[in-house]
Enzyme design. Sequence first.
Site, PDB file in Angstrom:
ATOM      1  N   THR A   1      -8.716   9.698   8.297  1.00 28.88           N
ATOM      2  CA  THR A   1      -8.406   8.433   7.618  1.00 28.88           C
ATOM      3  C   THR A   1      -8.155   7.297   8.607  1.00 28.88           C
ATOM      4  O   THR A   1      -7.571   6.282   8.251  1.00 28.88           O
ATOM      5  CB  THR A   1      -7.142   8.594   6.750  1.00 28.88           C
ATOM      6  OG1 THR A   1      -6.087   9.081   7.608  1.00 28.88           O
ATOM      7  CG2 THR A   1      -7.361   9.576   5.624  1.00 28.88           C
TER       8      THR A   1
ATOM      9  N   LYS B   1       0.849  -1.197   0.000  1.00 29.21           N
ATOM     10  CA  LYS B   1       0.000   0.000   0.000  1.00 29.21           C
ATOM     11  C   LYS B   1       0.883   1.245   0.000  1.00 29.21           C
ATOM     12  O   LYS B   1       1.554   1.532   0.975  1.00 29.21           O
ATOM     13  CB  LYS B   1      -0.909  -0.019   1.233  1.00 29.21           C
ATOM     14  CG  LYS B   1      -1.837  -1.231   1.249  1.00 29.21           C
ATOM     15  CD  LYS B   1      -2.689  -1.293   2.498  1.00 29.21           C
ATOM     16  CE  LYS B   1      -1.888  -1.566   3.751  1.00 29.21           C
ATOM     17  NZ  LYS B   1      -2.729  -1.820   4.938  1.00 29.21           N
TER      18      LYS B   1
ATOM     19  N   GLY C   1      -8.379   4.022  10.401  1.00 33.27           N
ATOM     20  CA  GLY C   1      -9.017   2.741  10.073  1.00 33.27           C
ATOM     21  C   GLY C   1      -8.854   2.303   8.627  1.00 33.27           C
ATOM     22  O   GLY C   1      -9.380   1.255   8.230  1.00 33.27           O
ATOM     23  N   THR C   2      -8.115   3.063   7.854  1.00 31.64           N
ATOM     24  CA  THR C   2      -7.963   2.759   6.424  1.00 31.64           C
ATOM     25  C   THR C   2      -7.468   1.332   6.170  1.00 31.64           C
ATOM     26  O   THR C   2      -8.030   0.595   5.358  1.00 31.64           O
ATOM     27  CB  THR C   2      -6.965   3.753   5.787  1.00 31.64           C
ATOM     28  OG1 THR C   2      -7.380   5.064   6.132  1.00 31.64           O
ATOM     29  CG2 THR C   2      -6.921   3.613   4.294  1.00 31.64           C
ATOM     30  N   GLY C   3      -6.388   0.956   6.864  1.00 37.98           N
ATOM     31  CA  GLY C   3      -5.758  -0.348   6.612  1.00 37.98           C
ATOM     32  C   GLY C   3      -6.652  -1.508   7.017  1.00 37.98           C
ATOM     33  O   GLY C   3      -6.772  -2.507   6.285  1.00 37.98           O
ATOM     34  N   CYS C   4      -7.313  -1.373   8.168  1.00 33.06           N
ATOM     35  CA  CYS C   4      -8.217  -2.434   8.648  1.00 33.06           C
ATOM     36  C   CYS C   4      -9.371  -2.606   7.669  1.00 33.06           C
ATOM     37  O   CYS C   4      -9.795  -3.728   7.352  1.00 33.06           O
ATOM     38  CB  CYS C   4      -8.798  -2.055  10.015  1.00 33.06           C
ATOM     39  SG  CYS C   4      -7.570  -1.592  11.240  1.00 33.06           S
TER      40      CYS C   4
HETATM   41  O1  PXL Z   1      -4.695   0.429  11.795  1.00 31.95           O
HETATM   42  C1  PXL Z   1      -4.203  -0.554  12.547  1.00 31.95           C
HETATM   43  C2  PXL Z   1      -4.955  -0.853  13.790  1.00 31.95           C
HETATM   44  C3  PXL Z   1      -5.282  -2.159  14.041  1.00 31.95           C
HETATM   45  N1  PXL Z   1      -5.914  -2.550  15.162  1.00 31.95           N
HETATM   46  C4  PXL Z   1      -6.271  -1.677  16.089  1.00 31.95           C
HETATM   47  C5  PXL Z   1      -5.997  -0.328  15.899  1.00 31.95           C
HETATM   48  C6  PXL Z   1      -5.334   0.105  14.723  1.00 31.95           C
HETATM   49  C7  PXL Z   1      -5.036   1.505  14.510  1.00 31.95           C
HETATM   50  O2  PXL Z   1      -5.357   2.376  15.253  1.00 31.95           O
HETATM   51  O3  PXL Z   1      -6.382   0.524  16.820  1.00 31.95           O
HETATM   52  C8  PXL Z   1      -6.966  -2.140  17.319  1.00 31.95           C
END
Ligand code: PXL
Length: 261
Positions: free
Chosen positions: A204, A173, A206-209
């Site tokens: 932004t 990414k 939470g983008t990756g999750c």
């Molecule tokens: O973005 C990765 C991530 C994964 N898991 C939890 C998070 C975060 C980012 O804040 O809080 C629980």
Amino acid sequence: MIPRVLTVAGSDSGGGAGVQADLKTMLALGVHGMSVITAVTAQNSVGVQGAWELPVEAVRAQYRSVVDDIGVQAVKTGMLASAELVGAVAELISGTDAPAVVDPVGVSKHGDSLLAASALDTVRRELLPVATVATPNLDEVAQLTGVRVESEDDLRRAADAVLEYGPRWVLIKGGHLSGDAVDLLTDGSAEHWLRAPRHDNRHTHGTGCTLASAVASGLAKGLTVPEAVGAAKEYVTGAIAAGFALGAGIGPVDHGWRFRD
Ligand code: PXL
């Protein structure tokens, strides 16, 4: 029957990332979302105020409860916190007949560590090898492989370095570069470049999750990896464009953007 997707990840009390983002994404994409919680964070729009991991037996028990009764068509992993949890989750996934999307989460949006430094080697040697798709960002690529990506030209080298650890596919990414948000998906032979315009929006979280959960949802519906990643990129780009302010810091992407008028 509705496709069933399992996230194995940490809780974000602020609701923007982690398990909460994963389940919202799954709802928005029409699959049944389920969760194995690995850690609990006390978190809001300005950062992570605390984090507590669960005992490995609690993680194993949640996983077995879900997989042995309900069944899963895809698994997604996020925050795994410790070497012990990474190793246990890798073992659980390797015994499950479903594709796995591994988001090798290292730090939060605010730079708070979500993975012990001592767990990196277990991610490389045990978790990446069981991944159908690994979805590192550029910081995670550097942490895992030592490859520092400074421009789009470096993405192929980053992908090759991650593929060395054995995931079937890798999605690098490039969103942290400047200019368009460019990602590279490859299995070492096919190459798919995904490009989206950069939205001028700092909300932004939470983008990756969200992206990784969208990929898992697509795979659960029977899409191929390139189809699932293409659909996920479209979904997350819309969610970023619609990200909104919450609290005093960085707000979340909007998981429900397709439902708004
Ligand atoms: O973005 C990765 C991530 C994964 N898991 C939890 C998070 C975060 C980012 O804040 O809080 C629980």
